[in-house]
Design an enzyme around this catalytic site. Sequence first.
Site: not given
Length: 266
Positions: A15-17, A65-66, A146, A158, A161-162
């Site tokens: 996700g480094a974009g 795509d992870v 997060s 979310y 998941a975190k």
Amino acid sequence: MTPPRFHGYAALVTGAGQGIGAATAHRLAAEGASVLVTDLDGARAERTAAAIREAGGTAEPLACDVGDRAAVDTAVAHAVTAFGRLDVLVNNAYAHHDDAPLFEDEDDDSWAHTLDITLTGPYRCSRAALPHLVASGRGAIVSIGSVNGEQDFGGHAYSAAKSGLASLTRTLAGHAGPRGVRVNLVAPGTVRTGAWAGRDDALKRAAGLYPLGRIGEPEDIASAVAFLASADAAWITGTTLRVDGGLLGVNTGFRRAMAGESGSAG
């Protein structure tokens, strides 16, 4: 002259974009690492890698795509082939969807996608990278969690998941520690990224709830990641490092309410 902290290191950042991932890739490269910049959007990955190279660093881009095991395995293999080793994995890629007004109206597919990218994605990446991190003799995994994983700020899937990612950090640290690999997590508060585009008023309101009086910047998180990935954190594993401007430690809204001041959540 002392060599840069990550001289001779190779890192893979998902996700480094843009946002936190891009800032982390820049920070690691600025300190000497060769960085594989991965992102679901290959063009974004290329832009980040190009900017790193322009600044004098070493970086290669790769669309990844992870949510796809084959793509993850290919990315790890690419990093090892390109740089000869892999020392650092940064799990930053995530997915998020807005909650339905009523919990009972939540959609199974949206829930599953958020968990798959945000929690199972780091699992896939860590699984693929671990043998190479062991081989490096100084391997480190740093995942981006997060404050949502520790307290209610909305976002059912979310947040779940975190929270799960923090648990995975602990269990994987116990498994990987005897093999010489450290596993830690950074838990950011509100950070100015593209996810907040067009919501400047909300960010301004949120800033008032932080004891340090501002929201975070991607570079704040990148600094913490670099610390945990480095030898400076050689005796730290299985931990969650909050980088949240004091949000979880100090209830600024409550203090202001008790003092008769106005304040509202963003």
